[in-house]
Design a protein around this motif. Structure first.
Motif, PDB file in Angstrom:
ATOM      1  N   ALA A 134      80.400 -43.656 -12.999  1.00 22.62           N
ATOM      2  CA  ALA A 134      79.983 -43.096 -14.210  1.00 22.62           C
ATOM      3  C   ALA A 134      78.448 -42.304 -14.623  1.00 22.62           C
ATOM      4  O   ALA A 134      78.030 -41.814 -14.586  1.00 22.62           O
ATOM      5  CB  ALA A 134      80.082 -44.056 -15.381  1.00 22.62           C
ATOM      6  N   THR A 135      77.423 -43.860 -13.544  1.00 19.39           N
ATOM      7  CA  THR A 135      76.063 -43.294 -13.769  1.00 19.39           C
ATOM      8  C   THR A 135      76.076 -42.034 -13.161  1.00 19.39           C
ATOM      9  O   THR A 135      74.972 -41.118 -13.647  1.00 19.39           O
ATOM     10  CB  THR A 135      75.092 -44.347 -12.850  1.00 19.39           C
ATOM     11  OG1 THR A 135      75.238 -45.602 -13.722  1.00 19.39           O
ATOM     12  CG2 THR A 135      74.077 -44.114 -12.461  1.00 19.39           C
ATOM     13  N   ALA A 136      77.013 -41.781 -11.843  1.00 19.58           N
ATOM     14  CA  ALA A 136      76.914 -40.807 -10.898  1.00 19.58           C
ATOM     15  C   ALA A 136      76.840 -39.203 -11.754  1.00 19.58           C
ATOM     16  O   ALA A 136      76.380 -38.322 -11.994  1.00 19.58           O
ATOM     17  CB  ALA A 136      77.237 -40.911  -9.825  1.00 19.58           C
ATOM     18  N   VAL A 137      78.036 -39.151 -12.681  1.00 22.25           N
ATOM     19  CA  VAL A 137      78.489 -38.420 -13.243  1.00 22.25           C
ATOM     20  C   VAL A 137      77.216 -37.897 -14.397  1.00 22.25           C
ATOM     21  O   VAL A 137      77.445 -36.501 -14.809  1.00 22.25           O
ATOM     22  CB  VAL A 137      79.672 -38.691 -14.068  1.00 22.25           C
ATOM     23  CG1 VAL A 137      80.429 -37.233 -15.201  1.00 22.25           C
ATOM     24  CG2 VAL A 137      80.942 -38.849 -13.231  1.00 22.25           C
ATOM     25  N   VAL A 138      76.780 -38.943 -15.091  1.00 26.49           N
ATOM     26  CA  VAL A 138      75.621 -38.936 -15.976  1.00 26.49           C
ATOM     27  C   VAL A 138      74.596 -38.009 -15.416  1.00 26.49           C
ATOM     28  O   VAL A 138      73.881 -36.907 -16.090  1.00 26.49           O
ATOM     29  CB  VAL A 138      75.263 -40.374 -16.920  1.00 26.49           C
ATOM     30  CG1 VAL A 138      73.982 -39.826 -17.615  1.00 26.49           C
ATOM     31  CG2 VAL A 138      76.481 -41.356 -16.961  1.00 26.49           C
ATOM     32  N   ARG A 139      74.216 -38.407 -14.509  1.00 25.93           N
ATOM     33  CA  ARG A 139      73.525 -38.260 -13.219  1.00 25.93           C
ATOM     34  C   ARG A 139      73.216 -36.687 -13.230  1.00 25.93           C
ATOM     35  O   ARG A 139      72.261 -35.766 -13.441  1.00 25.93           O
ATOM     36  CB  ARG A 139      72.513 -38.790 -12.403  1.00 25.93           C
ATOM     37  CG  ARG A 139      72.047 -39.795 -12.620  1.00 25.93           C
ATOM     38  CD  ARG A 139      72.239 -41.152 -11.522  1.00 25.93           C
ATOM     39  NE  ARG A 139      71.622 -41.825 -11.444  1.00 25.93           N
ATOM     40  CZ  ARG A 139      71.114 -43.528 -10.608  1.00 25.93           C
ATOM     41  NH1 ARG A 139      71.500 -42.930  -9.723  1.00 25.93           N
ATOM     42  NH2 ARG A 139      70.572 -43.786 -10.790  1.00 25.93           N
TER      43      ARG A 139
END
Length: 213
Positions: free
Chosen positions: A206-211
């Motif tokens: 999820a963090t990678a997608v947000v970035r």
């Protein structure tokens, strides 16, 4: 390049990094507690493959490889995390001990292997080691095909030597549990550990997608 000194330095550094408890150790212990030693070895093999992938990325050049396969790696992370959460829910709901899970475990070696692989891809400790610390141990520009092969074999050997004791200890604790109540508690402990590892992977994805957004 001269292989002996770099291989020794690499082995020591990887052993220290691997033996420190983290998501990989937690997932391995959970698998061994819930499914037994045999199935946990699939998980450990997946961890080792993930390390070899990061080793290859570091040697081949991070920028080009990471950009090319970033989407595929993210998808693997998500699938692995979801599988671990699903597996955790099965352990948590199981009220009759581990018999049913043990029978099912023999049919899901590949899934267990892939979950270990996905966990490693999302493990920040692994990423930091191979992409930040490894260049300080080995001259990556001097690594050829034969050196890469030697490092890959060494990676698998070191990880099995350092992480297998965790699986053996967890499996030993599992075999001592014979009462239904104890087995139910052990199931839920395994479920909590595995579920935590799965949630960690999904959080990283999820963090990678947000970035990217």
């Amino acid at each position: 390049m001269d292989l002996l000194a770099p291989l020794i330095a690499y082995s020591v550094a990887l052993s220290i990094a691997a033996v420190i408890p983290g998501p990989g150790v937690a997932g391995l212990v959970g698998q061994s507690l819930g499914n037994g030693l045999q199935v946990s070895l699939y998980f450990l093999a997946g961890i080792a493959l993930g390390d070899v992938v990061y080793l290859t990325i570091a040697i081949a050049g991070l920028a080009a490889i990471a950009q090319l396969f970033s989407g595929a790696l993210l998808a693997i992370k998500v699938l692995g995390g979801l599988y671990l959460v699903y597996l955790a829910s099965k352990f948590w709901r199981n009220e009759a001990g581990l018999t049913h899970v043990r029978k099912a475990g023999s049919r899901r070696g590949l899934k267990t292997f892939l979950s270990g692989f996905a966990l490693t891809l999302g493990n920040p400790k692994t990423i930091i080691f191979y992409l930040a610390l490894l260049p300080t141990v080995i001259d990556l520009e001097a690594v050829g095909l034969s050196q890469w092969a030697a490092l890959s074999v060494l990676t698998v050997a070191v990880l099995f030597v350092t992480l297998l004791p965790y699986a053996l200890l967890a499996s030993g604790a599992r075999t001592m549990m014979t009462r239904a109540e104890a087995l139910q508690k052990l199931n839920r402990l395994a479920g909590a550990i595995i579920g935590g590892a799965g949630v960690f992977i999904l959080g990283q994805a999820a963090t990678a997608v947000v970035r990217r957004a």
